[in-house]
Design an enzyme around this catalytic site. Structure first.
Site, PDB file in Angstrom:
ATOM      1  N   HIS A  89      -3.884  -8.290  -3.388  1.00 33.82           N
ATOM      2  CA  HIS A  89      -3.916  -7.264  -2.345  1.00 33.82           C
ATOM      3  C   HIS A  89      -4.395  -7.819  -1.012  1.00 33.82           C
ATOM      4  O   HIS A  89      -3.788  -7.558   0.027  1.00 33.82           O
ATOM      5  CB  HIS A  89      -4.829  -6.116  -2.759  1.00 33.82           C
ATOM      6  CG  HIS A  89      -4.898  -5.036  -1.718  1.00 33.82           C
ATOM      7  ND1 HIS A  89      -3.859  -4.166  -1.497  1.00 33.82           N
ATOM      8  CD2 HIS A  89      -5.851  -4.716  -0.802  1.00 33.82           C
ATOM      9  CE1 HIS A  89      -4.172  -3.344  -0.507  1.00 33.82           C
ATOM     10  NE2 HIS A  89      -5.372  -3.662  -0.059  1.00 33.82           N
ATOM     11  N   HIS A 117      -1.172   4.491  -0.413  1.00 39.45           N
ATOM     12  CA  HIS A 117      -2.197   5.338   0.226  1.00 39.45           C
ATOM     13  C   HIS A 117      -1.906   6.837   0.139  1.00 39.45           C
ATOM     14  O   HIS A 117      -1.957   7.560   1.138  1.00 39.45           O
ATOM     15  CB  HIS A 117      -2.391   4.924   1.683  1.00 39.45           C
ATOM     16  CG  HIS A 117      -3.354   3.800   1.863  1.00 39.45           C
ATOM     17  ND1 HIS A 117      -4.667   3.858   1.433  1.00 39.45           N
ATOM     18  CD2 HIS A 117      -3.202   2.571   2.425  1.00 39.45           C
ATOM     19  CE1 HIS A 117      -5.277   2.727   1.718  1.00 39.45           C
ATOM     20  NE2 HIS A 117      -4.404   1.916   2.310  1.00 39.45           N
ATOM     21  N   HIS A 146      -2.405  -4.805   2.347  1.00 41.74           N
ATOM     22  CA  HIS A 146      -3.703  -4.628   3.000  1.00 41.74           C
ATOM     23  C   HIS A 146      -3.662  -4.325   4.493  1.00 41.74           C
ATOM     24  O   HIS A 146      -4.646  -3.894   5.053  1.00 41.74           O
ATOM     25  CB  HIS A 146      -4.529  -5.894   2.741  1.00 41.74           C
ATOM     26  CG  HIS A 146      -6.001  -5.792   2.944  1.00 41.74           C
ATOM     27  ND1 HIS A 146      -6.744  -4.676   2.604  1.00 41.74           N
ATOM     28  CD2 HIS A 146      -6.900  -6.680   3.442  1.00 41.74           C
ATOM     29  CE1 HIS A 146      -8.015  -4.900   2.879  1.00 41.74           C
ATOM     30  NE2 HIS A 146      -8.138  -6.088   3.390  1.00 41.74           N
ATOM     31  N   ASP A 160      -6.404   7.217  -1.420  1.00 44.66           N
ATOM     32  CA  ASP A 160      -7.140   7.368  -0.153  1.00 44.66           C
ATOM     33  C   ASP A 160      -6.177   7.552   1.023  1.00 44.66           C
ATOM     34  O   ASP A 160      -5.011   7.183   0.984  1.00 44.66           O
ATOM     35  CB  ASP A 160      -8.070   6.181   0.133  1.00 44.66           C
ATOM     36  CG  ASP A 160      -9.350   6.222  -0.685  1.00 44.66           C
ATOM     37  OD1 ASP A 160      -9.735   7.321  -1.126  1.00 44.66           O
ATOM     38  OD2 ASP A 160      -9.969   5.166  -0.876  1.00 44.66           O
ATOM     39  N   ARG A 161      -6.719   8.125   2.094  1.00 47.48           N
ATOM     40  CA  ARG A 161      -5.987   8.393   3.335  1.00 47.48           C
ATOM     41  C   ARG A 161      -5.000   9.544   3.151  1.00 47.48           C
ATOM     42  O   ARG A 161      -5.229  10.644   3.588  1.00 47.48           O
ATOM     43  CB  ARG A 161      -5.235   7.162   3.842  1.00 47.48           C
ATOM     44  CG  ARG A 161      -6.075   5.917   3.957  1.00 47.48           C
ATOM     45  CD  ARG A 161      -6.973   5.962   5.156  1.00 47.48           C
ATOM     46  NE  ARG A 161      -7.569   4.667   5.411  1.00 47.48           N
ATOM     47  CZ  ARG A 161      -8.481   4.447   6.323  1.00 47.48           C
ATOM     48  NH1 ARG A 161      -8.898   5.432   7.092  1.00 47.48           N
ATOM     49  NH2 ARG A 161      -8.983   3.259   6.504  1.00 47.48           N
ATOM     50  N   ASP A 189       0.820  -1.213   0.000  1.00 45.95           N
ATOM     51  CA  ASP A 189       0.000   0.000   0.000  1.00 45.95           C
ATOM     52  C   ASP A 189       0.858   1.269   0.000  1.00 45.95           C
ATOM     53  O   ASP A 189       1.836   1.366   0.735  1.00 45.95           O
ATOM     54  CB  ASP A 189      -0.891   0.042   1.245  1.00 45.95           C
ATOM     55  CG  ASP A 189      -1.756  -1.197   1.417  1.00 45.95           C
ATOM     56  OD1 ASP A 189      -1.279  -2.303   1.127  1.00 45.95           O
ATOM     57  OD2 ASP A 189      -2.903  -1.042   1.857  1.00 45.95           O
ATOM     58  N   ASP A 197      -4.159  -0.308  -3.304  1.00 43.42           N
ATOM     59  CA  ASP A 197      -4.324   0.795  -2.352  1.00 43.42           C
ATOM     60  C   ASP A 197      -3.321   1.910  -2.622  1.00 43.42           C
ATOM     61  O   ASP A 197      -2.557   2.331  -1.760  1.00 43.42           O
ATOM     62  CB  ASP A 197      -4.228   0.309  -0.903  1.00 43.42           C
ATOM     63  CG  ASP A 197      -5.520  -0.345  -0.434  1.00 43.42           C
ATOM     64  OD1 ASP A 197      -6.394  -0.617  -1.280  1.00 43.42           O
ATOM     65  OD2 ASP A 197      -5.661  -0.584   0.780  1.00 43.42           O
ATOM     66  N   ARG A 228     -12.777  -7.107   9.495  1.00 42.52           N
ATOM     67  CA  ARG A 228     -13.152  -5.936   8.712  1.00 42.52           C
ATOM     68  C   ARG A 228     -14.642  -5.890   8.386  1.00 42.52           C
ATOM     69  O   ARG A 228     -15.152  -4.852   7.972  1.00 42.52           O
ATOM     70  CB  ARG A 228     -12.374  -5.923   7.394  1.00 42.52           C
ATOM     71  CG  ARG A 228     -10.878  -5.893   7.552  1.00 42.52           C
ATOM     72  CD  ARG A 228     -10.207  -6.008   6.194  1.00 42.52           C
ATOM     73  NE  ARG A 228      -8.760  -6.174   6.320  1.00 42.52           N
ATOM     74  CZ  ARG A 228      -7.898  -5.177   6.375  1.00 42.52           C
ATOM     75  NH1 ARG A 228      -8.331  -3.933   6.330  1.00 42.52           N
ATOM     76  NH2 ARG A 228      -6.605  -5.405   6.467  1.00 42.52           N
ATOM     77  N   ASN A 258      -8.565  -2.869  -2.268  1.00 41.27           N
ATOM     78  CA  ASN A 258      -9.939  -2.570  -1.856  1.00 41.27           C
ATOM     79  C   ASN A 258     -10.234  -1.069  -1.887  1.00 41.27           C
ATOM     80  O   ASN A 258     -11.399  -0.663  -1.938  1.00 41.27           O
ATOM     81  CB  ASN A 258     -10.220  -3.140  -0.457  1.00 41.27           C
ATOM     82  CG  ASN A 258      -9.345  -2.537   0.614  1.00 41.27           C
ATOM     83  OD1 ASN A 258      -8.118  -2.620   0.541  1.00 41.27           O
ATOM     84  ND2 ASN A 258      -9.946  -1.927   1.619  1.00 41.27           N
ATOM     85  N   HIS A 259      -9.187  -0.227  -1.866  1.00 41.79           N
ATOM     86  CA  HIS A 259      -9.414   1.218  -1.932  1.00 41.79           C
ATOM     87  C   HIS A 259      -9.479   1.737  -3.368  1.00 41.79           C
ATOM     88  O   HIS A 259      -9.693   2.935  -3.562  1.00 41.79           O
ATOM     89  CB  HIS A 259      -8.352   1.971  -1.138  1.00 41.79           C
ATOM     90  CG  HIS A 259      -8.690   2.054   0.313  1.00 41.79           C
ATOM     91  ND1 HIS A 259      -9.355   3.117   0.875  1.00 41.79           N
ATOM     92  CD2 HIS A 259      -8.483   1.167   1.317  1.00 41.79           C
ATOM     93  CE1 HIS A 259      -9.526   2.904   2.172  1.00 41.79           C
ATOM     94  NE2 HIS A 259      -9.004   1.720   2.469  1.00 41.79           N
TER      95      HIS A 259
END
Length: 510
Positions: A363, A255, A438, A285-286, A253, A282, A411, A314-315
């Site tokens: 991922h 991010h 992840h 995001d964030r 990730d 990923d 999750r 997943n993002h």
């Protein structure tokens, strides 16, 4: 996201607290005074952001008094902070079961469902909170914001029904854009009349972004158009052949942590035909430099299509992007129209990669059923938003666990799988090991399941708060033994993570 220590603690605490949900146990071994002491201790750890220790103490409070709704509410909040939304949802439900008027339980449940992209369920609970606390401005704001999201989703679905065959690209005239003149005062990287993206352009782009400047929209759309055309022809599972004498790097990730991405290239070298990379989902995001990250990665993919690889996380999905900042960032720097195009492109990203027929990289993780084959993965129809179950969901959402078998996901999506599941999958498909991402790991990576399941996470000091290292994996074609490289976070401009995210916050502790 959590560290491996938090992961172990949560798993242990859940097994220890199994009596909570067993009928007839609620009134046994009640010690209210001791329970309050553990709750207070949990609150102290929570305020120090030591969420695993907070969870441990809330669990002990529950074991000493399983009849108190607020203990479940507090633990739910700690699970939310750890991003264990499945566990958080379970605790929120238990708190409401114990006390139907416990407002914070509804708030926790709304927050968990919101994080999982279940906006209608979240809206129902926010509505309850607003009716119960009509003078609570914070609750009213959250209700309005969630209602706005639900209306937006409903509107988009209505448009989709009316315009079934239309795509986001139908509103873009790429040829007209190519033929238009870019303003003379634009000082950033430019493409010539061939529109070919090369390393000279990428190097200029990297420096342009380093100085916090925006790529001209004409060139941004050109990158998106070319990557869209490329990914339409890509398979769900991509085979990678690494020659014997060549190095290959697997990253986890990112991010939106653009300056840490540049640090990876500083440490490990820029991508080239002799220095291949796989970024394992990923990307966005964030972190608040997701636009810079994704355009840099897409441009590099276009320069080195056979040596630079991107997998979907997943993002790279609309619900996550709406909640965790990417949509807001794209709208701020460009437009809603461009975000819609990103959504279509993310749907086309491959779900996993097979390196030299021996190492499978995805991922999330492995599957909720046995006997899945590589050919089953190849056959997955990926051009959609992630479903809530099935192979695609598992590839993007699942996590390994220390115990054998499978269990409920912390999750709330996907599953958790044990070493026996990993071993059976590897034997079935004649593989050496799997690599996934992840999850935050304190050292940037973790080796589990007797060395057969490896997690790599490449965003150091995740969200400017976790204090973790980042890592990447180096392998060679003739030696697939993973070699881990770790690094600390580097400085970035003073823009906080989640600067473009929805502004939902939570009630405090009891």
């Amino acid at each position: 996201m959590s560290s491996e220590k938090e992961n172990e603690t949560v798993t242990s605490m859940l097994s220890k607290s199994s009596l909570e949900s067993q009928p007839g146990k609620e009134n046994q071994n009640v010690d209210k005074q001791k329970a309050e002491q553990y709750k207070d201790e949990g609150n102290k750890y929570f305020k120090e952001q030591q969420y695993s220790k907070a969870i441990e103490n809330y669990t002990l409070a529950i074991q000493n008094n399983p009849n108190e709704a607020s203990y479940y509410g507090n633990r739910s909040f700690a699970y939310i902070k750890s991003e264990f939304y499945g566990y958080a949802l379970s605790d929120a439900n238990k708190s409401i079961q114990l006390d139907s008027k416990y407002v914070k339980g509804y708030y926790r449940r709304a927050s968990s469902n919101l994080a999982l992209g279940k906006f209608k369920l979240a809206l129902k609970d926010y509505e309850f909170v607003v009716k119960t606390r009509p003078n609570d401005k914070d609750a009213a704001d959250k209700f309005k914001e969630c209602e706005k999201i639900c209306k937006k989703i409903a509107f988009e679905k209505a448009i989709a029904v009316d315009e079934t065959n239309k795509t986001a690209w139908d509103s873009i005239d790429i040829e007209a854009m190519r033929n238009s003149n870019v303003e003379s005062d634009y000082k950033g990287p430019r493409l010539d009349s061939t529109n070919k993206i090369n390393m000279e352009f990428v190097n200029q782009l990297i420096e342009h972004y380093r100085e916090q400047k925006v790529l001209h929209k004409n060139y941004a759309y050109e990158i998106l158009y070319q990557i869209h055309q490329f990914l339409k022809k890509s398979p769900t599972l991509v085979d990678i052949n690494v020659p014997d004498d060549k190095k290959f790097t697997i990253c986890g990730d990112i991010h939106g942590q653009y300056y840490d991405l540049l640090n990876i290239f500083k440490i490990n070298g820029l991508p080239s035909e002799n220095n291949g990379y796989l970024f394992n989902g990923d990307f966005v995001d964030r972190g608040s430099f997701s636009v810079e990250v994704i355009f840099t990665l897409f441009a590099l993919k276009l320069v080195y299509p056979d040596h630079f690889y991107l997998a979907r996380g997943n993002h790279e999905s609309i619900n996550m992007n709406q909640m965790y900042g990417f949509e807001g960032e794209v709208k701020s720097k460009y437009s809603q129209q461009m975000f819609n195009i990103f959504t279509e492109i993310f749907n086309l990203l491959p779900l996993c990669h097979l390196i030299n027929s021996k190492v499978l990289v995805m991922h999330g993780g492995l599957f909720s059923k046995d006997d899945v084959t590589i050919d089953d993965i190849r056959a997955v129809d990926r051009n959609r938003q992630p479903p809530e179950d099935g192979l695609m969901c598992d590839l993007m959402w699942s996590d390994p666990q220390y115990s054998t078998g499978r269990s409920q996901s912390k999750r709330g999506v996907g599953i958790q799988f044990g070493p026996d599941v990993t071993q059976a999958f590897l034997i079935k498909n004649n593989l050496d090991y799997v690599v996934r991402s992840h999850e935050v790991k304190q050292e940037g990576y973790e080796v589990m399941h007797n060395g057969k399941c490896i997690t790599v996470f490449s965003a150091p000091n995740y969200c400017d708060s976790m204090g973790n290292k980042g890592a990447f994996i180096n392998i060679k074609g003739n030696d697939l033994t993973p070699k881990f490289v770790t690094y600390e976070a580097v400085e970035h401009p003073k823009i906080k993570p989640m600067a473009y995210a929805n502004s939902f916050s939570l009630f405090g502790l009891n």
